[in-house]
Design a protein around this motif. Structure first.
Motif, mmCIF file in Angstrom:
data_model
loop_
_atom_site.group_PDB
_atom_site.id
_atom_site.type_symbol
_atom_site.label_atom_id
_atom_site.label_comp_id
_atom_site.label_asym_id
_atom_site.label_seq_id
_atom_site.Cartn_x
_atom_site.Cartn_y
_atom_site.Cartn_z
ATOM 1 N N LYS A 7 6.242 -8.769 -9.880
ATOM 2 C CA LYS A 7 5.578 -7.530 -9.491
ATOM 3 C C LYS A 7 4.501 -7.876 -8.463
ATOM 4 O O LYS A 7 3.612 -8.683 -8.746
ATOM 5 N N PHE A 8 4.611 -7.267 -7.274
ATOM 6 C CA PHE A 8 3.661 -7.490 -6.192
ATOM 7 C C PHE A 8 2.810 -6.239 -5.986
ATOM 8 O O PHE A 8 3.311 -5.228 -5.483
ATOM 9 N N PRO A 9 1.519 -6.269 -6.346
ATOM 10 C CA PRO A 9 0.636 -5.143 -6.036
ATOM 11 C C PRO A 9 0.188 -5.258 -4.570
ATOM 12 O O PRO A 9 -0.369 -6.280 -4.166
ATOM 13 N N ILE A 10 0.447 -4.226 -3.785
ATOM 14 C CA ILE A 10 0.215 -4.278 -2.338
ATOM 15 C C ILE A 10 -1.013 -3.455 -1.949
ATOM 16 O O ILE A 10 -1.207 -2.347 -2.451
ATOM 17 N N ARG A 11 -1.820 -4.012 -1.042
ATOM 18 C CA ARG A 11 -2.977 -3.278 -0.514
ATOM 19 C C ARG A 11 -2.483 -2.100 0.326
ATOM 20 O O ARG A 11 -1.581 -2.260 1.153
ATOM 21 N N ALA A 12 -3.070 -0.935 0.127
ATOM 22 C CA ALA A 12 -2.652 0.269 0.859
ATOM 23 C C ALA A 12 -2.762 0.084 2.364
ATOM 24 O O ALA A 12 -1.909 0.564 3.114
ATOM 25 N N ASP A 13 -3.762 -0.640 2.810
ATOM 26 C CA ASP A 13 -3.955 -0.833 4.253
ATOM 27 C C ASP A 13 -3.038 -1.911 4.842
ATOM 28 O O ASP A 13 -3.084 -2.166 6.039
ATOM 29 N N ARG A 14 -2.193 -2.512 4.016
ATOM 30 C CA ARG A 14 -1.271 -3.563 4.477
ATOM 31 C C ARG A 14 0.202 -3.194 4.255
ATOM 32 O O ARG A 14 1.075 -4.049 4.323
ATOM 33 N N LEU A 15 0.479 -1.921 4.009
ATOM 34 C CA LEU A 15 1.857 -1.517 3.716
ATOM 35 C C LEU A 15 2.823 -1.806 4.856
ATOM 36 O O LEU A 15 3.947 -2.244 4.620
ATOM 37 N N GLU A 16 2.414 -1.565 6.071
ATOM 38 C CA GLU A 16 3.318 -1.818 7.202
ATOM 39 C C GLU A 16 3.620 -3.306 7.328
ATOM 40 O O GLU A 16 4.769 -3.694 7.550
ATOM 41 N N GLN A 17 2.615 -4.150 7.176
ATOM 42 C CA GLN A 17 2.824 -5.597 7.199
ATOM 43 C C GLN A 17 3.759 -6.005 6.051
ATOM 44 O O GLN A 17 4.657 -6.829 6.237
ATOM 45 N N TRP A 18 3.562 -5.411 4.865
ATOM 46 C CA TRP A 18 4.426 -5.678 3.720
ATOM 47 C C TRP A 18 5.875 -5.307 4.018
ATOM 48 O O TRP A 18 6.791 -6.069 3.746
ATOM 49 N N ARG A 19 6.078 -4.128 4.581
ATOM 50 C CA ARG A 19 7.440 -3.668 4.865
ATOM 51 C C ARG A 19 8.163 -4.616 5.822
ATOM 52 O O ARG A 19 9.332 -4.939 5.621
#
Length: 109
Positions: A7-19
């Motif tokens: 399970k990876f909790p992702i920072r809201a301001d890094r969603l595009e980088q995550w995608r």
């Protein structure tokens, strides 16, 4: 078979980088010869959490996976993307060889 769920909790301001990173990583891992499956899915209960399910043929395939350049890139970039430490379940299931049909559900005619 090695079965892993993370399970990876992702920072809201890094969603595009995550995608971008998760798309690259998923394609790269699925191309590995010892990979049986590798997928990311967004949690319904926690929309900023993404779940990775992965299966490798055996411990050797898992060890080979960890030596790949795309793994190093993923591990290097993820500390800037996660909002907390990811949580993992790792199971070495020698008797499992992949997905099979679920007995309880089938399509209605």
């Amino acid at each position: 078979m090695i079965l892993i769920t993370v399970k990876f909790p992702i920072r809201a301001d890094r969603l595009e980088q995550w995608r971008e990173l998760s798309d690259y990583y998923q394609r790269s891992v699925n191309a590995e010869p010892g990979c049986v499956f590798f997928e990311f899915a967004q949690s319904v209960a926690e929309p900023l959490t993404y779940v990775c399910i992965e299966g490798f043929q055996d411990a050797g395939a898992g060890a080979e996976h960890m030596q790949q350049a795309h793994v190093a890139r993923f591990m290097n970039e993820m500390p800037d993307i996660v909002s907390a430490r990811p949580q993992i379940i790792y199971v070495d299931a020698a008797e499992v060889h992949g997905f099979g049909p679920m007995g309880e559900i089938s399509p209605r005619e």
